[in-house]
Write an enzyme that holds these catalytic residues in place. Structure first.
Site, short mmCIF file in Angstrom:
data_model
loop_
_atom_site.label_atom_id
_atom_site.label_comp_id
_atom_site.label_asym_id
_atom_site.label_seq_id
_atom_site.Cartn_x
_atom_site.Cartn_y
_atom_site.Cartn_z
N TRP A 184 -2.98 3.64 -5.72
CA TRP A 184 -3.99 4.06 -6.39
C TRP A 184 -3.79 4.88 -7.28
O TRP A 184 -4.76 6.00 -7.68
CB TRP A 184 -4.40 5.01 -4.94
N GLY A 185 -2.80 4.88 -8.27
CA GLY A 185 -2.73 5.69 -9.41
C GLY A 185 -1.95 7.07 -9.29
O GLY A 185 -1.71 7.89 -10.45
N ASP A 215 0.78 -1.13 -0.18
CA ASP A 215 -0.22 0.10 -0.04
C ASP A 215 0.89 1.45 0.10
O ASP A 215 2.07 1.11 0.10
CB ASP A 215 -1.09 0.06 1.31
N ASP A 253 -9.95 3.52 -3.78
CA ASP A 253 -10.82 2.15 -3.25
C ASP A 253 -12.23 2.08 -3.89
O ASP A 253 -13.03 2.84 -3.89
CB ASP A 253 -10.84 2.21 -1.60
C1 GLA Z 1 -6.08 1.24 1.40
C2 GLA Z 1 -5.99 0.26 0.23
C3 GLA Z 1 -7.17 -0.87 0.48
C4 GLA Z 1 -6.97 -1.56 1.63
C5 GLA Z 1 -6.94 -0.27 2.77
C6 GLA Z 1 -6.56 -1.12 4.20
O1 GLA Z 1 -7.14 2.05 1.37
O2 GLA Z 1 -6.30 0.84 -1.06
O3 GLA Z 1 -7.48 -1.58 -0.48
O4 GLA Z 1 -5.85 -2.29 1.79
O5 GLA Z 1 -5.75 0.22 2.67
O6 GLA Z 1 -6.14 -0.27 5.29
#
Ligand code: GLA
Length: 385
Positions: free
Chosen positions: A164-165, A129, A186
């Site tokens: 996330w891009g 992440d 997300d």
């Molecule tokens: C981020 C990621 C999610 C998930 C959460 C966990 O938001 O994008 O897919 O893994 O963290 O906290």
């Protein structure tokens, strides 16, 4: 020669969408049991992935990550052994920042020791992440570093990047060595979220391919607004309809996203199971050439009604017809637009991926009415007339 990882989009399950922080050893074991019993394993799903909040809040005195003693009293190696005994693979989660999104220890400046720990636990997959990344640290360098740590840890560990891009990830992610990469925020269990992810990802298709797949985020198929994760449930009560889940799965499949299930598979209803195990749709996603589709938009409804066309290694074409609008609509795929004019003397034999049978041979165009948020999926063969 060593078989490289992620030749085709990875398939599996991830704890985050339904369970959030509410995870434990028993949940993961029973999920692995159901993977086998429910036929998901036979359908091709392979990875069982534990997301955020699996660890203690502090590393141990030697700087190593420690599993939460209450949630995972048997430790991770024992859990890995159990998952492996079912013929499945085991995935875990960490973060490029100092902390995970949930505030647990991240792998920043612990990349090599953490990769070693994951290898010792016999982990097969690492989701990585982007929360709490120091602003002055370069994201591309951090993904390259963890990729190198995993590639040199002595075990095959699939590297699933999740930034996330941000920070022009499309420019550097393939060369970092990652096997898949999130380039969206997300997902939530509602139609608006599914549609906006499609809109943001359709232009990314040229960047996705074998060994490094564009990840449109975990599936919400079958969640129906249930679970412990308020962030994923959002403010819309009830989740999606089965038609919307069907279209969500078809979009992710034909756009070559990894297929990571996010519902509680132990309570999966018949409709969700049918969607998630549709062998024809899965075969489109798992085609060895991993060619992303191109889009043909309906002339009088271009924003929401379109076809996605993906060449398959068999010589056939996967064709998805989609109506993301809120009204019933016509979709007419003009064969000229996909390279098949009438004068070629050829037509398309259309095999329907939901009835699992041919619906006949068509020339010049295929036209159909699609209900709001519905889709039709075909495998088309070019035939002489
Ligand atoms: C981020 C990621 C999610 C998930 C959460 C966990 O938001 O994008 O897919 O893994 O963290 O906290």
């Amino acid at each position: 020669m060593k078989t490289p990882l992620a030749a085709v989009p990875p398939m599996g399950w991830n704890s985050w969408n339904t369970f959030g922080w509410n995870i434990n050893d028993e949940l993961i074991r029973t999920t692995a049991d159901f993977f086998v019993e429910s036929g998901l394993k036979d359908a091709g799903y392979e990875y069982i992935v534990i997301d955020d909040s699996w660890s203690e809040r502090q590393r141990d005195s030697s700087g190593r990550l420690v599993p939460d003693k209450n949630k995972f009293p048997n430790g991770m190696k024992a859990l890995a052994d159990y998952i492996h005994s079912k013929g499945l693979k085991f995935g875990m989660y960490s973060c490029a920042g100092t902390h995970t999104c949930g505030g647990f220890p991240g792998s920043f400046e612990h990349e090599f020791v953490d990769a070693e720990t994951f290898a010792k636990w016999e982990v097969d997959y690492l989701k990585y992440d982007y929360c709490y990344k120091p602003l002055s640290a370069d994201g591309a360098t951090l993904y390259r570093r963890m990729s190198m740590a995993l590639r040199s840890c002595g075990r095959d560990i699939l590297f699933s990047a999740c930034n996330w891009g941000n920070d022009n990830v499309l420019d550097w992610i393939r060369s970092s060595g990652a096997h898949m990469f999130r380039s969206t925020g997300d997902i939530q269990d509602n139609w608006f979220s599914i549609k906006s992810i499609f809109d943001s990802q359709v232009s990314h298709q040229p960047y996705s391919g074998s060994y490094c797949h564009n990840d449109m985020d975990m599936l919400v198929v079958g969640m129906h607004g249930k679970g412990d994760n308020a962030e994923v449930l959002g403010s819309v009560v009830g989740g999606c309809t089965d038609i919307e889940y069907k279209t969500h799965f078809a979009l992710w499949a034909i756009m070559n996203s990894p297929l990571m299930i996010g519902c509680d598979i132990r309570k999966m209803d018949a409709a969700a199971k049918e969607i998630l195990t549709n062998k024809d749709i899965i075969s489109i996603n798992q085609d060895i050439e991993c060619r992303g589709p191109y889009i043909i938009r309906q002339w009088n409804n271009p924003e929401n009604v379109f076809a996605l066309v993906k060449p398959l290694s068999t010589g056939d074409y996967a064709i998805g017809l989609f109506n993301l609008s809120d009204k019933r609509a016509e979709m007419s795929l003009q064969f000229y637009d996909i390279g098949l004019p009438v004068f070629s003397g050829r037509g398309l034999d259309m095999y329907d991926c939901y009835s699992h049978s041919s619906v006949g041979t068509y020339t010049e165009r295929y036209v159909t009415q699609l209900d709001s948020h519905d889709c039709a999926m075909f495998i088309a063969k070019v035939v002489k007339l």
